[in-house]
Design a protein around this motif. Structure first.
Motif, PDB file in Angstrom:
ATOM      1  N   ALA A  83      79.075  11.105 129.232  1.00  0.00           N
ATOM      2  CA  ALA A  83      77.635  11.318 129.046  1.00  0.00           C
ATOM      3  C   ALA A  83      77.316  11.782 127.639  1.00  0.00           C
ATOM      4  O   ALA A  83      76.246  11.473 127.098  1.00  0.00           O
ATOM      5  CB  ALA A  83      77.135  12.337 130.076  1.00  0.00           C
ATOM      6  N   ILE A 120      76.864   8.802 125.362  1.00  0.00           N
ATOM      7  CA  ILE A 120      75.626   8.076 125.679  1.00  0.00           C
ATOM      8  C   ILE A 120      74.423   8.832 125.122  1.00  0.00           C
ATOM      9  O   ILE A 120      73.534   8.248 124.473  1.00  0.00           O
ATOM     10  CB  ILE A 120      75.508   7.893 127.201  1.00  0.00           C
ATOM     11  N   GLN A 121      74.385  10.141 125.341  1.00  0.00           N
ATOM     12  CA  GLN A 121      73.274  10.941 124.831  1.00  0.00           C
ATOM     13  C   GLN A 121      73.275  10.967 123.309  1.00  0.00           C
ATOM     14  O   GLN A 121      72.214  10.881 122.671  1.00  0.00           O
ATOM     15  CB  GLN A 121      73.377  12.357 125.393  1.00  0.00           C
ATOM     16  N   ARG A 137      71.949   7.732 121.832  1.00  0.00           N
ATOM     17  CA  ARG A 137      70.492   7.698 121.908  1.00  0.00           C
ATOM     18  C   ARG A 137      69.875   8.588 120.836  1.00  0.00           C
ATOM     19  O   ARG A 137      68.936   8.203 120.123  1.00  0.00           O
ATOM     20  CB  ARG A 137      70.032   8.151 123.299  1.00  0.00           C
ATOM     21  N   ALA A 193      77.557   2.164 126.628  1.00  0.00           N
ATOM     22  CA  ALA A 193      76.561   1.553 127.514  1.00  0.00           C
ATOM     23  C   ALA A 193      75.902   2.617 128.371  1.00  0.00           C
ATOM     24  O   ALA A 193      76.511   3.624 128.725  1.00  0.00           O
ATOM     25  CB  ALA A 193      77.210   0.494 128.393  1.00  0.00           C
ATOM     26  N   GLU A 194      74.633   2.348 128.669  1.00  0.00           N
ATOM     27  CA  GLU A 194      73.883   3.221 129.568  1.00  0.00           C
ATOM     28  C   GLU A 194      73.311   2.354 130.680  1.00  0.00           C
ATOM     29  O   GLU A 194      72.550   1.419 130.424  1.00  0.00           O
ATOM     30  CB  GLU A 194      72.758   3.929 128.802  1.00  0.00           C
ATOM     31  N   ASN A 195      73.730   2.661 131.896  1.00  0.00           N
ATOM     32  CA  ASN A 195      73.294   1.893 133.069  1.00  0.00           C
ATOM     33  C   ASN A 195      73.595   0.408 132.905  1.00  0.00           C
ATOM     34  O   ASN A 195      72.801  -0.462 133.258  1.00  0.00           O
ATOM     35  CB  ASN A 195      71.798   2.097 133.324  1.00  0.00           C
ATOM     36  N   GLY A 196      74.756   0.121 132.318  1.00  0.00           N
ATOM     37  CA  GLY A 196      75.190  -1.257 132.158  1.00  0.00           C
ATOM     38  C   GLY A 196      74.649  -1.951 130.936  1.00  0.00           C
ATOM     39  O   GLY A 196      75.033  -3.089 130.661  1.00  0.00           O
ATOM     40  N   THR A 197      73.756  -1.302 130.185  1.00  0.00           N
ATOM     41  CA  THR A 197      73.180  -1.907 128.978  1.00  0.00           C
ATOM     42  C   THR A 197      73.826  -1.286 127.746  1.00  0.00           C
ATOM     43  O   THR A 197      73.862  -0.056 127.607  1.00  0.00           O
ATOM     44  CB  THR A 197      71.671  -1.684 128.920  1.00  0.00           C
TER      45      THR A 197
END
Length: 724
Positions: free
Chosen positions: A95, A98-99, A102, A281-285
């Protein structure tokens, strides 16, 4: 008158004259020549055979040692890159990444709309012209235009003005958490930089980078000049990092890790850089990518075994190294580490350019500096593996073991080598010692032949005289061979021969019986017969056998209070008592350990009631331990597991033969007794179905097997049954 004259004449030999005996070699001379010929020839033949076999064996040992070293290093390199791949993959999937992706992307986009600062732009231009360009030109040996590297985007200029050019070294830049400018990017940096700094330092990566989906380098741990650059249209679009990034993003596979081979990297002032890149990737994207710069020091540590070459069988000249498909090294040379000046001279003499050798010495590394165009490398890069004798990259004749490495994206070869002069020292020592020993043996056998010829001829002369006496018709001829020579020993030996043969025959028979008893003490009679017959693959399948696996609980604690001799004596007493009980119940012991007893019923002698006998035997063992505990004032208990089924027994080993038993029933018996920490006799459902109803069983749980769940029962002892 004529007749008178004839009669008075002296007698003369009439007819063919008797041939004179030709002079020849004496028996002594013939015997001496035979002894010398046979002895000298055998010594020479043995020496030649020993030399051929010995040198070949020693050469084979030297090659085998290098192959083993090569395989060890190859395995460790593979483990290293597997660890790197896993670290990068895990780092991108958590996580935090990912964060961070972003946050850094948002902060970077915000800076793209910032108004350019003329003073900051001038300062950056001055930095690239006066600092970066001269440094890059010095290491590359080419003229560099600093203006080509000046940041073009507002975000790149903003970040480099605050996080790159203020610091003289990368070590200083990585320690900064926040430039204090109040931007969203700096806020993200203050929050996440500590995590990636720890990743970089703990994993000893050369750098950790984060990129967005538009090709922008939105974060670097060490804050190099690639911070903020764009890998699609920036000055570093032709680098191996850009190649790896494009491959990862085009594949569009979450968890995919792409390795990119080492190549000069301008942001690192032309130093070699290799990369491992994976998408975030986040939620598969996919929202970005995480890139780590391969840890050169960790690769070198693996290949140099921590610079402890001699402790790892490489002597004073051996080493292992990696070579890429461009025939350039991917790890450091031992010669460079131990003596840089000698390495530089040898490398140049072997054909390496003086500039490349000097750069390698200056960097302290031969990565992408040293060319290795040997036969071994050519074969390894072609997918072959093997051993050979060939000049190495410094021109030294070396024993070499080579092989390709199976690392995705990195077509490398691994080489283990050692100078022939050192690797074959045992061969040279063996040859010298063999020549000296053979020469000494020849001298010794010559002297010995002289003495033996004299000794052998003396009794032969006596035998010749005795033969003449027998030919003359004498009877009862005795040959006086003396009291201390060989003929006297021969006469005595013949007289004693029949008696000694009888005694020896008796001794041999006794020894055979003792051997028979010894063999039968640890293997069944049928297997013993096959073993004595020379069969070396002896097994026996039994479809219906009950296995008993028993543990003496408390014996280890008891043994701690005794000497080794006392504990072994007590254990032997118990095992002897167990064996007597086994014989009474028709149970066959298979093997014992310090506190475990493995036996079977129905294996050597098929029995219909093998389950009942096995349970009764286990109950008697429990009683034996109970009596022993009461007599000795100790606390010993029996924990036994029993199962019925198919087993295989046989002899294992060649030099040291062991009789053993294996199979599902053995494994399950072991598991059944190991499932409980309490003493008791535990049986599976298969045993419970076969024993009399007079034995009380209590449920003791279940065990999972490949064929399903097996119910386990505990057999209550007679004392418990009465009380109940």
């Amino acid at each position: 008158m004529s007749g008178t004259d004839t009669a008075a004449a002296p007698a003369e030999w009439v007819g063919v004259p008797r041939a004179r005996r030709r002079p020849g070699l004496s028996i002594y001379s013939i015997l001496l020549m035979m002894l010398l010929f046979v002895s000298v020839l055998s010594s020479i033949v043995v020496g030649v055979i020993g030399y051929i076999n010995g040198t070949e064996a020693l050469r084979a040992i030297a090659y085998e040692r290098l192959v083993e070293i090569r395989e060890n290093r190859a395995r460790e390199v593979d483990e290293l890159f597997t660890s790197i791949e896993n670290s990068v993959r895990l780092g991108s999937l958590n996580a935090t990444s990912i964060q961070a992706a972003r946050a850094f992307s948002d902060g970077f986009r915000e800076l793209q709309s910032a108004e350019p600062d003329a003073a900051a732009s001038a300062e950056l231009t001055e930095y690239y012209r006066d600092v970066f360009a001269p440094q890059l030109a010095e290491v590359s040996g080419e003229e560099v235009d600093g203006d080509a590297f000046v940041p073009q985007s507002p975000a790149q200029a903003y970040l480099q003005e605050r996080y790159v050019i203020p610091y003289d070294t990368w070590e200083e830049a990585i320690q900064v958490d926040d430039a204090g400018d109040g931007s969203a990017w700096s806020a993200a940096h203050a929050q996440y930089h500590e995590y990636y700094r720890a990743m970089t330092e703990l994993q000893r990566f050369e750098d950790v980078l984060m990129l967005d989906t538009e090709g922008n380098v939105i974060y670097t741990a060490f804050k190099g000049v690639d911070l903020g650059t764009n890998l699609f249209d920036g000055p570093y679009r032709l680098t191996n990092l850009a190649d790896a990034y494009r491959e990862v993003m085009s594949a569009n596979l979450v968890g995919n890790v792409v390795f990119e081979d080492f190549d000069p990297y301008n942001p690192s002032l032309g130093a070699p850089s290799g990369w491992a890149v994976t998408p975030i990737a986040e939620n598969g994207t996919i929202i970005g990518a995480l890139a780590i710069e391969l840890p050169i020091d960790r690769i070198n540590e693996v290949m140099t075994v921590g610079e402890e070459w001699q402790d790892n069988g490489l002597g004073t000249t051996g080493e292992t190294y990696l070579v890429g498909e461009d025939t350039l090294m991917r790890s450091v040379s031992r010669s460079l580490l131990e003596d840089p000046e000698a390495y530089e001279r040898a490398a140049v003499a072997a054909g390496l350019s003086p500039d490349a050798a000097a750069l390698g010495v200056a960097d302290g590394n031969t990565l992408l500096r040293q060319t290795v165009s040997t036969e071994a490398v050519t074969k390894a890069l072609a997918g072959e593996r093997g051993t050979t004798v060939t000049p190495d990259y410094l021109g030294r004749d070396s024993l070499t073991a080579y092989a390709p490495l199976a690392i995705d994206g990195l077509p490398w070869a691994i080489v283990a080598q050692q100078a022939t002069a050192e690797a074959l020292v045992p061969v040279e020592d063996f040859t010298r010692n063999l020549i000296l020993s053979t020469a000494g043996m020849i001298v010794f056998v010559c002297l010995l032949s002289l003495v033996l010829a004299q000794v052998f001829v003396r009794p032969l002369r006596r035998l010749k005289l005795a033969a003449h006496m027998i030919a003359g018709g004498q009877e009862g001829v005795q040959v006086d061979a003396g009291s201390s020579d060989e003929l006297a020993d021969v006469a005595t030996a013949f007289n004693d021969m029949s008696r000694s043969l009888q005694v020896k025959s008796s001794l041999i028979e006794q020894q055979e019986k003792a051997n028979e008893r010894l063999i039968l003490s640890f293997m069944p009679e049928g297997m013993a017969s096959r073993y004595k017959g020379g069969d070396d693959a002896i097994t026996q399948d039994s479809d219906d056998v009950t296995v008993i696996f028993a543990d003496i609980m408390g014996f280890e604690e008891l043994a701690l209070s005794m000497t080794s001799e006392e504990s072994i004596a007590r254990l032997n007493d118990l095992i002897r008592t167990f064996d007597e009980a086994a014989e009474r119940h028709g149970v066959e012991r298979v093997r014992t350990t310090r506190q475990s007893y493995l036996a079977s019923c129905g294996l050597g002698t098929p029995r219909v009631d093998h389950a009942r006998r096995a349970v009764e035997f286990a109950l008697e063992l429990s009683e034996i331990l109970e009596r022993y505990s009461n007599q000795q004032g100790v606390e010993l208990g029996l924990r036994a597991g029993l199962d019925s089924g198919k087993v295989t027994s046989g002899l294992i080993g060649r030099a040291r033969v062991v009789y053993d038993m294996w199979g599902d029933a053995v494994n399950l018996a072991f598991r059944v007794q190991g499932e409980s920490a309490e003493a008791g006799i535990y049986v599976t459902q298969r045993v419970a179905d076969r024993i009399p109803d007079s034995l009380v069983l209590q449920p003791a749980g279940d065990v999972e097997t490949q064929t399903g769940t097996q119910r386990v029962w505990r057999v209550e002892s007679p004392a418990v049954m009465v009380e109940g």
